[in-house]
Design an enzyme around this catalytic site. Structure first.
Site, mmCIF file in Angstrom:
data_model
loop_
_atom_site.group_PDB
_atom_site.id
_atom_site.type_symbol
_atom_site.label_atom_id
_atom_site.label_comp_id
_atom_site.label_asym_id
_atom_site.label_seq_id
_atom_site.Cartn_x
_atom_site.Cartn_y
_atom_site.Cartn_z
ATOM 1 C CE LYS A 30 -3.742 -2.549 2.096
ATOM 2 N NZ LYS A 30 -4.333 -3.092 3.301
ATOM 3 C CD GLN A 37 -3.458 -4.956 6.485
ATOM 4 O OE1 GLN A 37 -3.348 -3.972 5.774
ATOM 5 N NE2 GLN A 37 -4.073 -6.055 6.068
ATOM 6 C CG ASP A 68 -9.650 -0.936 4.514
ATOM 7 O OD1 ASP A 68 -9.370 -1.126 3.314
ATOM 8 O OD2 ASP A 68 -8.968 -1.385 5.462
#
Ligand code: NAP
Length: 293
Positions: free
Chosen positions: A52, A96, A119
């Site tokens: 990322k 994450q 997200d």
């Protein structure tokens, strides 16, 4: 059979994003900024966060990783989320997953400001997505929608079968494809481990989406002649044939299925690259306040 080249499509979208970011920087404004919060030493999570960061820097965006040991408490992590929610220099951030067992993932995800939830996991964004309102859509389903669109694969009136009902892939892609919208309007069947006649259902699909998490689960006899097959699965298998010592496989038995279908996504190089691009696309949307003004 034609390959849906996710790598090439992702590269094109990244170059479009890079152009927009270059204009922002030329105007002496700060670059969009994505933060990834990483807890613990999980190797796969570290690899995801690194990719990322690489994707952000390749389009001129700023990225930061906040790394914390696995013994961080739930309250400490909530404080970090609160801090990032308030930081005006941060446009979007992700925590994450998975998190260590002593931390309630839902509690953390629900604390993220929906405006910064790139997200798309916050219930507010999921709810808005279901209602067809502007929202951050989670990266993998958004990536699949873009793959179909950019490959000119129409979905209107098509029979779509999705195998897998997870909150991050199967369920959202089913909702997106069944919506009353130009690039959707499909008739969607969602299957899971309790589905009867799975083989017959899969073999009736014009578009089959495999998000099962079982290596090469979809075989040739589960696919209709001429179907479009989207393979979300990702399995890292040990291999003596490659330099790296492993190879990636999907949820679809590619060699046999590819002979039968009209389009198929390879693994690697299909859905995977689109997932990261969707995240940086969402970060740009957050910067531009495109979803929530
Ligand atoms: P998940 O949360 O484990 O969900 C798997 C789904 O498949 C569940 O709904 C499960 O049914 C269903 N299933 C499992 N075995 C089945 C069977 N024998 N027959 C029918 N359905 C079955 O997985 P996920 O997070 O959605 O991920 C799916 C795959 O995609 C994994 O390989 C993952 O690594 C990969 N992935 C790739 C990307 C990418 O960027 N390429 C992103 C995310 C995930 P139940 O609900 O009944 O248990």
């Amino acid at each position: 059979m034609r390959l849906i080249d996710g790598k090439k499509i992702a590269k094109k979208i990244k170059s479009e994003i890079a152009k927009e970011v270059a204009v922002i920087i030329d105007n002496d404004e700060r670059a969009p900024h994505l933060v990834a919060v990483l807890v613990g030493e999980d190797a796969a999570s570290q690899t995801y966060v690194e990719s990322k960061e690489r994707a952000c820097s390749s389009v001129g965006m700023t990225s930061s990783a906040y790394k914390h040991p696995s013994n961080i408490t739930e309250n400490e992590l909530l404080d970090i989320v609160d801090f990032l929610n308030k930081d005006d220099e941060v446009d979007g951030f992700i925590v994450q997953l998975p998190l260590p067992d002593h931390i309630d993932e839902n509690k953390i995800l629900e604390r993220i400001d929906p405006k910064k939830d790139v997200d798309g996991f916050h219930p507010v964004n999921v709810g808005r997505m279901v209602l067809g309102l502007p929202s951050y859509v989670s990266a993998t389903p958004q990536g699949i929608m873009m793959l179909l669109e950019r490959s000119n694969i129409g979905t209107q009136s098509k029979q779509v079968v999705v195998v897998g009902r997870s909150n991050i892939v199967g369920t959202p892609i089913s909702i997106l494809l069944s919506r009353k919208a130009e690039n959707a309007n499909a008739t969607v069947t969602i299957c899971h481990s309790r589905t009867k006649n799975l083989k017959e259902l899969c073999a009736s699909a014009d578009i089959l989406i495999a998000a099962i998490g079982v290596c090469e689960f979809i075989k040739e006899d589960m696919v209709k002649e001429g179907a479009v097959v989207i393979d979300v699965g990702m399995h890292r298998l040990k291999s003596e044939e490659t330099k790296s010592g492993f190879k990636l496989k999907g949820d679809v038995a590619f060699d046999e299925v590819s002979k039968k279908c009209s389009y198929i996504t390879p693994v690697p190089g299909g859905v995977g690259p689109m997932t990261i691009v969707s995240l940086i696309q969402n970060t740009l949307k957050a910067y531009k306040k495109e979803i929530y003004s």
